[in-house]
Scaffold this active site. Structure first.
Site, PDB file in Angstrom:
ATOM      1  N   SER A  21       0.857  -1.366   0.163  1.00  0.00           N
ATOM      2  CA  SER A  21      -0.085  -0.129   0.150  1.00  0.00           C
ATOM      3  C   SER A  21       0.855   1.290   0.037  1.00  0.00           C
ATOM      4  CB  SER A  21      -0.659  -0.102   1.192  1.00  0.00           C
ATOM      5  OG  SER A  21      -1.616   1.195   1.462  1.00  0.00           O
ATOM      6  N   LYS A  45      -3.500   2.286  -2.120  1.00  0.00           N
ATOM      7  CA  LYS A  45      -3.243   3.182  -1.343  1.00  0.00           C
ATOM      8  C   LYS A  45      -4.320   3.343  -0.221  1.00  0.00           C
ATOM      9  CE  LYS A  45      -1.443   7.189  -0.080  1.00  0.00           C
ATOM     10  NZ  LYS A  45      -0.238   7.214   0.459  1.00  0.00           N
ATOM     11  N   ALA A  70       6.506  11.179   4.361  1.00  0.00           N
ATOM     12  CA  ALA A  70       5.500  11.575   5.357  1.00  0.00           C
ATOM     13  C   ALA A  70       4.154  12.079   4.341  1.00  0.00           C
ATOM     14  CB  ALA A  70       6.035  12.643   6.025  1.00  0.00           C
ATOM     15  N   GLY A  72       1.154  11.408   4.498  1.00  0.00           N
ATOM     16  CA  GLY A  72      -0.010  11.988   5.260  1.00  0.00           C
ATOM     17  C   GLY A  72      -1.418  11.341   4.660  1.00  0.00           C
ATOM     18  N   ASN A 127      -4.901  -0.638   8.207  1.00  0.00           N
ATOM     19  CA  ASN A 127      -3.791   0.472   8.469  1.00  0.00           C
ATOM     20  C   ASN A 127      -3.787   0.796   9.919  1.00  0.00           C
ATOM     21  OD1 ASN A 127      -1.402   1.897   8.601  1.00  0.00           O
ATOM     22  ND2 ASN A 127      -1.877   3.158   6.745  1.00  0.00           N
ATOM     23  N   CYS A 130       0.331   3.619  10.633  1.00  0.00           N
ATOM     24  CA  CYS A 130       0.889   4.864   9.687  1.00  0.00           C
ATOM     25  C   CYS A 130       1.429   5.765  10.802  1.00  0.00           C
ATOM     26  CB  CYS A 130      -0.031   5.607   8.847  1.00  0.00           C
ATOM     27  SG  CYS A 130       0.628   6.930   7.983  1.00  0.00           S
ATOM     28  N   GLY A 217      12.553   0.875   2.150  1.00  0.00           N
ATOM     29  CA  GLY A 217      13.524   0.236   1.273  1.00  0.00           C
ATOM     30  C   GLY A 217      14.515  -0.713   1.959  1.00  0.00           C
ATOM     31  N   GLY A 243       8.979  -5.200   3.572  1.00  0.00           N
ATOM     32  CA  GLY A 243      10.193  -4.387   4.051  1.00  0.00           C
ATOM     33  C   GLY A 243      11.333  -4.690   3.264  1.00  0.00           C
ATOM     34  N   GLY A 244      11.429  -3.490   2.383  1.00  0.00           N
ATOM     35  CA  GLY A 244      12.664  -3.680   1.440  1.00  0.00           C
ATOM     36  C   GLY A 244      13.000  -4.686   0.578  1.00  0.00           C
TER      37      GLY A 244
END
Lengths: 306, 274
Positions: A21, A45, A70, A72, A127, A130, A217, A243-244
């Protein structure tokens, strides 16, 4: 050709590669690059009840082997998603996981209700992690009691498979994970970004208007792998790793740690075809070794170190 | 480019290519031109951009860099100034090195209006999308006015090329070439009620140019530079405050935009009220 389908609870994915996402828009932006329906699925998203403009700029900055964001939770809102984006995804036969965000439990329930009525949504990802919004988000995901409460309320509001996205910043992630499982989550997604900062020494100011941002990343991959490994040992429901992850070799690490599927995130920015390349690479690995996906999942948990 | 039919939506014809660097040329002060080999062509409008990254970069720098196109076609070119790690690496790239190119992206210049006199205002590396535009205008038989400013005479890459297709006024801050001063020192004399301004350069320069056009009630488009990770509306890293409220995304609504839509460039009369 080996079978690449995986089951995440009651949902069967074509292959174990999803998109994360916030890094894949609403999917259609990537249609010029490849057939997005060839992926295991896409996570949208983060959707909120009303459209959100997001944070003021600067919102992103590059860091060693990663980036801070960030944003938002800027998004078009659930209505526009359902009327403008979803029909096109449905037409293509895309497996759609709707990532949702709200600042109250009532709003989470309203969102889940709204999406529950829409054909073409295959799961909901909550989510509750965040790091870039003032209310909601990580406030839920840090607290086992609140996490359980949100999960239970959304669980009661939809028949769709329910995934909960974990924050790496919960003081007691084990308690959060168990609370979500006990409240009826079908899977856990781990991890969301880790809060970080950057300062521009030349201009002597912080680089993000929000001051802090979520780090993503390759820089966070080892942390994500450790957390996914721990979660797999803690809960009985499937864990979806994020995660990356940028290559098939990265993804294999997480499957071998016990994840049932992976999400490719930031890698889609530097190489928009990355999610498909990862899926193809996992398939090639399986064919080369004569293994199925199921043979891979959790295999490193029982093997001796090399 | 078809001037009478400006692009109404960002292109969805973008592709992700892996192509070798054909040529790199150093120009003046820390500027480089990179040409790529795209056998089936990159059909771009002036003002559009590409996301550029060498496949050899590994994990750092991680993100591709947005770069205005100097030309499209089978040997698309970008012009860069070395400002950080990514552009430093690009400035050292050797022919044959494999690059990933995503594009063409964003919306190029609208128009130009057939009944107006195009006036291009470039600052340093901002010449790229404007030279592209001037060449397109030249190919349809029009010769625009141009003002090209730089810190020194070595900060005016492609000034000779621009002079081939436009009537150019040069300014430098140190007076080493053309008029000593800034582009805005010349702008007022060249603006007429029939002008249509296209500008690309440092933000403060574009703000001053926009201001001058507002005062004369002349249309003005700016080509924005903003940090972005993807270039096609996904990362949401390139918001620009809009006069109408909320944000415009430089990669989607821009990079070329009507200056009147951007809250960064309100007329001076309104600036205090911000």
């Amino acid at each position: 050709m080996t079978h690449q389908a995986v089951r995440v609870g009651s949902l069967t994915l074509k292959n174990p590669v999803l998109t994360a996402s916030g890094t894949f828009g609403y999917g259609l932006e990537f249609a010029p690059f490849f057939d997005i329906e060839d992926l295991g699925g896409i996570c949208t998203k983060g959707l909120s009840l009303a459209p959100r403009p997001g944070n003021p700029p600067p919102r992103i900055c590059e860091t060693p082997a990663g980036m801070l964001n960030a944003i938002g939770l800027a998004n078009v809102g659930v209505e526009a998603f359902c009327t403008e984006k979803l029909p096109l995804l449905r037409e293509r036969g895309v497996t759609v996981i709707a990532n949702i965000f709200a600042s109250s439990i009532d709003d989470f329930v309203t969102l889940a209700n709204r999406l529950d009525r829409e054909p073409g949504i295959h799961a909901i990802e909550l989510n509750v992690s965040c790091p870039n919004v003032k209310t909601g988000g990580i406030e839920f995901g840090r607290d086992p009691h609140l996490s359980g409460e949100v999960t239970a309320a959304v669980r009661a509001a939809t028949r769709l498979p329910l995934w909960v996205k974990m924050s790496p910043e919960a003081a007691d992630l084990a308690a959060v994970a168990r609370a979500c499982q006990d409240a009826g989550a079908d899977a856990l997604t781990a991890i969301n970004t880790i809060r970080g900062m950057a300062i521009d020494p030349e201009r002597m100011c912080v680089r993000l208007a929000n001051r802090t941002g979520g780090l993503s990343g390759p820089a966070i991959r080892p942390i994500a792998l450790r957390i996914v490994w721990d979660l797999v040992g803690l809960v009985d429901i499937p864990v979806i790793a994020i995660g990356g992850i940028a290559t098939a070799a990265d993804a294999l690490q997480f499957l071998l740690a016990g994840a049932h599927a992976v999400q490719v995130g930031t890698a889609s920015f530097s190489d928009p075809v990355a999610p498909l390349t990862v899926a193809q690479g996992i398939r090639a690995f399986c064919e080369h070794r004569g293994l199925s996906i199921d043979d891979l999942i959790g295999r490193a948990r029982t093997s001796a170190t090399s | 480019m078809t001037p009478s039919h400006p692009p109404s939506a960002p292109s969805n014809q973008y592709r992700h290519l892996r192509v070798p660097l054909l040529r790199r040329e150093s120009v003046g002060n820390a500027y480089h031109v990179l040409s790529f080999e795209v056998p089936d062509g990159l059909p771009a409008d002036p003002g559009q951009f590409v996301m550029v990254r060498a496949t050899t970069w590994g994990n750092s720098p991680l993100l591709p860099r947005p770069m205005s196109l100097l030309t499209g076609g089978t040997t698309p070119e970008i012009l860069l100034k070395v400002v950080g790690e990514g552009t430093l690496r690009m400035g050292r790239a050797e022919p044959g090195e494999l690059f990933s190119l995503t594009g063409p992206l964003g919306r190029g210049w609208r128009g130009p209006h057939p009944a107006r006199q195009p006036l291009l205002v470039a600052g340093g590396v901002g010449i790229a999308p404007l030279l592209f535009l001037a060449r397109e205008l030249a190919s349809s038989g029009r010769r625009p006015l141009a003002i090209y400013g730089g810190r020194t005479s070595r900060d005016l890459p492609f000034s000779d090329d621009l002079e081939e297709v436009a009537e150019v006024h040069i300014t430098t801050e140190d007076g080493s070439r053309g008029l000593r001063g800034r582009v805005t020192d010349v702008l007022d004399d060249l603006l007429t009620p029939e002008s249509e301004v296209f500008t690309c350069g440092p933000d403060r320069m574009m703000a001053a140019v926009a201001d001058a056009t507002f005062a004369r009630d002349v249309p003005c488009q700016v080509s924005l530079e903003a940090p972005m990770a993807c270039g096609f509306g996904v990362c949401l890293g390139c918001p620009v405050p809009a006069v109408s409220g909320g944000y415009l995304y430089a990669c989607q609504e821009g990079p070329c935009l009507d200056a009147r839509r951007i809250a960064w460039y309100p007329p001076t009369s309104q600036r205090g009220a911000r």
